[in-house]
Motif scaffolding. Structure first.
Motif, PDB file in Angstrom:
ATOM      1  N   ARG A  55      71.617  40.779  -9.470  1.00  0.00           N
ATOM      2  CA  ARG A  55      71.994  39.846 -10.201  1.00  0.00           C
ATOM      3  C   ARG A  55      71.322  38.433  -9.510  1.00  0.00           C
ATOM      4  O   ARG A  55      70.866  37.887 -10.398  1.00  0.00           O
ATOM      5  N   LEU A  56      71.379  38.610  -8.592  1.00  0.00           N
ATOM      6  CA  LEU A  56      70.479  37.366  -8.185  1.00  0.00           C
ATOM      7  C   LEU A  56      69.059  37.417  -8.552  1.00  0.00           C
ATOM      8  O   LEU A  56      68.315  36.326  -9.158  1.00  0.00           O
ATOM      9  N   MET A  57      68.234  38.424  -8.413  1.00  0.00           N
ATOM     10  CA  MET A  57      67.174  38.669  -9.310  1.00  0.00           C
ATOM     11  C   MET A  57      67.087  38.427 -10.645  1.00  0.00           C
ATOM     12  O   MET A  57      66.095  37.795 -11.083  1.00  0.00           O
ATOM     13  N   ALA A  58      68.104  38.706 -11.362  1.00  0.00           N
ATOM     14  CA  ALA A  58      68.478  38.341 -12.732  1.00  0.00           C
ATOM     15  C   ALA A  58      68.064  36.767 -12.733  1.00  0.00           C
ATOM     16  O   ALA A  58      67.687  36.206 -13.760  1.00  0.00           O
ATOM     17  N   PHE A  59      69.184  36.125 -11.884  1.00  0.00           N
ATOM     18  CA  PHE A  59      69.201  34.568 -12.102  1.00  0.00           C
ATOM     19  C   PHE A  59      67.644  34.092 -11.791  1.00  0.00           C
ATOM     20  O   PHE A  59      67.273  33.146 -12.499  1.00  0.00           O
ATOM     21  N   VAL A  60      67.143  34.478 -10.865  1.00  0.00           N
ATOM     22  CA  VAL A  60      65.695  33.921 -10.346  1.00  0.00           C
ATOM     23  C   VAL A  60      64.747  34.211 -11.379  1.00  0.00           C
ATOM     24  O   VAL A  60      63.685  33.590 -11.724  1.00  0.00           O
ATOM     25  N   GLY A  61      64.864  35.338 -12.041  1.00  0.00           N
ATOM     26  CA  GLY A  61      63.924  35.908 -13.141  1.00  0.00           C
ATOM     27  C   GLY A  61      64.186  34.949 -14.591  1.00  0.00           C
ATOM     28  O   GLY A  61      63.501  35.289 -15.609  1.00  0.00           O
ATOM     29  N   GLY A  62      65.271  34.177 -14.548  1.00  0.00           N
ATOM     30  CA  GLY A  62      65.660  33.476 -15.736  1.00  0.00           C
ATOM     31  C   GLY A  62      66.382  34.172 -16.686  1.00  0.00           C
ATOM     32  O   GLY A  62      66.424  33.634 -17.739  1.00  0.00           O
ATOM     33  N   GLN A  63      67.010  35.067 -16.349  1.00  0.00           N
ATOM     34  CA  GLN A  63      67.889  36.000 -17.404  1.00  0.00           C
ATOM     35  C   GLN A  63      69.184  35.812 -17.027  1.00  0.00           C
ATOM     36  O   GLN A  63      70.144  36.338 -18.138  1.00  0.00           O
ATOM     37  N   LEU A  64      69.782  35.008 -16.111  1.00  0.00           N
ATOM     38  CA  LEU A  64      71.436  34.797 -16.153  1.00  0.00           C
ATOM     39  C   LEU A  64      71.533  33.289 -15.969  1.00  0.00           C
ATOM     40  O   LEU A  64      70.937  32.561 -15.029  1.00  0.00           O
TER      41      LEU A  64
END
Length: 163
Positions: free
Chosen positions: A53-62
């Motif tokens: 989920r952190l990677m989703a945020f950093v990737g601009g998806q969250l």
């Protein structure tokens, strides 16, 4: 009180606005500044967050707000205090304790390209030789290097025999 270690500052404007920290067990916390108090220090809204989920945020998806409004598990919200170079998760919050002034605006998606043109993200390159049979050593190294290295692990996951 739960002491935290700063892993990365994602947004900085005069002071860290959005940061990632971890506790002694390696649990990640995504923290957003909501109050600067001379007496209490900098107050952040922190949420325990999994690596994907952190990677989703950093990737601009969250959406940043969604990370707080819809945490992955119960009892995942904290007031995180930064004072005198100490970072601690001080108060456990319930969803009903959240106020509008604590929460980020709707529609904020992290975008690494928002960094100033003259600011290069600081990175280090490491070359590791780890025996393929020793997953634990490699996983420990990755966790100690921080969340950015996790993306390397995800990239290698499909290409290396050690996973």
């Amino acid at each position: 009180m739960r002491p935290l270690t700063l892993i990365n500052t994602l947004e900085y404007y005069d002071v860290p606005q959005i940061l990632v920290a971890a506790d002694a067990t390696g649990t990640n916390y995504l923290c957003t500044l909501y109050k600067n108090d001379a007496e209490d220090g900098y107050l952040y809204l922190g949420v325990q967050i999994s690596e994907p989920r952190l990677m989703a945020f950093v990737g601009g998806q969250l959406d940043l707000r969604d990370a707080y409004v819809h945490p992955e598990v119960e009892n995942a919200l904290y007031v995180v205090t930064a004072k005198q170079e100490m970072l601690t998760a001080t108060t456990l919050l319930q969803p009903q304790d959240l106020t509008e002034d604590m929460l980020p605006e709707v529609g904020y998606f992290y975008d690494v390209s928002d960094l100033a043109d003259d600011v290069e993200p600081q990175t280090d390159t490491y070359q590791l030789e780890v025996p393929a049979h020793d997953r634990i050593t490699f996983s420990t190294l990755i966790s100690r290097m921080g969340w950015r290295a996790l993306s390397l692990r995800n990239v290698l996951k499909g290409k290396a025999a050690i996973f």
